[in-house]
Design an enzyme around this catalytic site. Sequence first.
Site, PDB file in Angstrom:
ATOM      1  N   GLY A  12      42.909  10.499  43.769  1.00  0.00           N
ATOM      2  CA  GLY A  12      44.167  10.094  44.142  1.00  0.00           C
ATOM      3  C   GLY A  12      44.915   9.786  42.975  1.00  0.00           C
ATOM      4  N   PRO A  16      44.920   7.121  33.039  1.00  0.00           N
ATOM      5  CG  PRO A  16      45.391   4.711  31.444  1.00  0.00           C
ATOM      6  CD  PRO A  16      44.242   5.842  33.018  1.00  0.00           C
ATOM      7  N   GLY A  19      43.666   5.616  25.705  1.00  0.00           N
ATOM      8  CA  GLY A  19      43.055   4.052  26.041  1.00  0.00           C
ATOM      9  C   GLY A  19      42.639   3.869  24.437  1.00  0.00           C
ATOM     10  CG  LEU A  20      41.399  -0.260  21.608  1.00  0.00           C
ATOM     11  CD1 LEU A  20      41.875  -0.035  20.371  1.00  0.00           C
ATOM     12  CD2 LEU A  20      41.710  -2.138  21.742  1.00  0.00           C
ATOM     13  N   GLY A  21      39.189   2.263  22.822  1.00  0.00           N
ATOM     14  CA  GLY A  21      37.817   2.045  23.103  1.00  0.00           C
ATOM     15  C   GLY A  21      36.945   0.971  21.991  1.00  0.00           C
ATOM     16  CG  ASP A  46      35.726   2.641  27.097  1.00  0.00           C
ATOM     17  OD1 ASP A  46      35.425   2.934  28.847  1.00  0.00           O
ATOM     18  OD2 ASP A  46      34.989   2.985  25.702  1.00  0.00           O
ATOM     19  CE1 TYR A  51      29.373   0.383  24.468  1.00  0.00           C
ATOM     20  CE2 TYR A  51      31.714  -0.118  24.782  1.00  0.00           C
ATOM     21  CZ  TYR A  51      30.996   0.899  24.889  1.00  0.00           C
ATOM     22  OH  TYR A  51      30.958   2.374  25.434  1.00  0.00           O
ATOM     23  CE  LYS A  80      31.733   3.453  28.284  1.00  0.00           C
ATOM     24  NZ  LYS A  80      32.487   2.565  27.924  1.00  0.00           N
ATOM     25  CG  HIS A 113      27.114   2.642  28.584  1.00  0.00           C
ATOM     26  ND1 HIS A 113      26.959   1.297  28.715  1.00  0.00           N
ATOM     27  CD2 HIS A 113      27.100   4.068  27.670  1.00  0.00           C
ATOM     28  CE1 HIS A 113      27.661   2.263  27.372  1.00  0.00           C
ATOM     29  NE2 HIS A 113      28.056   3.175  27.062  1.00  0.00           N
TER      30      HIS A 113
END
Length: 366
Positions: A12, A16, A19-21, A46, A51, A80, A113
Amino acid sequence: MNPSRCVPMANGLLYPLVGLGTWKSPHGKTGEAVKSAIRSGYRMIDTANDYNNEHEIGSAIKELIDNNEVKREDLFIQSKLWNGNHRRENAFIDIKKTLEDLQMDYVDSFIIHWPQACPSHPTGALPGIRKSGAFPGLYTDERPEGGIWMFPLDKDGLYCSDNESHYIETYHAMEEMVDLGWVRSLGVSNFNKQQVQECINEAKKHPLCVVQNEIHPYFQQKDFVDFCQHNDVVVQAFSPLGSADRPSCYKKNTDPTPVLGNPTIGAIAAKHGRTPAQVVVRWHIQRKVSAVPKSITHERVVSNGEVWDFELDNDDLNKISEMNIGWQFLLWEDTSMHPDYPFKDALQNGFKPGKAPLATTTASSA
């Protein structure tokens, strides 16, 4: 968030479409890219603990919140769970470390991931966490923070694999995180159709909301997208522009022309007075596929998000549809020794994983 720029999830809540990776975004530049994105209207960021930049992202967002430039409830933050943390006890360590780095009480979306618990401690005895090193190293090395290298290796230089771990155990642990208020929505990444179906079937209390996979004009995954959307699972594209800046270990002499350099995309961009990247992001949006283009350049970050005041026509869409050639660059074959590796049908018969690369796609150490 603007509802017209989102799609509904199975729980529910809204997700978006842009988005920005932050995969491959380096230290010292990731935070500025995040601030550029949010200031120009992005509401989704994201990221992932492997990372090696969540702490920088967290500091940038905190600065904006403290300056009253944005409210936390107006953002959608997605992270993730790492491959080495599929075991229930390690999954909880993973989310706690992510929340600590992001300086947040919750994330809006938390994603497994990869389906395979590889690279991982071979028995899942210790977690792989950023502060212990988001790089390759022997799994027996003594590391800080009570963890191991996030890309643990055996003595022969192969990735270690926890072959007794299964992602459904992980998913059930993440359902508990929703109950605790640490996570609002659940998802998966790099899963194949059968694995997605299993998550849909085995969810106990909280539905599978999103699948993030490699999707771009050369790898459109039409059947997979239709399957997910039919089952009320939002699809998000990572590397939505084709990842021309992907690491050299993922490049081959037979690779096609970069997506943004393809003449078809260039002609459509010229027709609309737009950049090639804007055309590709708009193509994703019109498929109801969320996209997280990555850039650390202010002008490109802003430009990639300026996609709401034009539409591609049917001729444009048909021409892009004809670009689909089944080209997938991210297979990560060196983890295919795990029984849950998702892309076995893309490997040559008899393929055996080789030594893991000693460099990763993570951001460099701070």
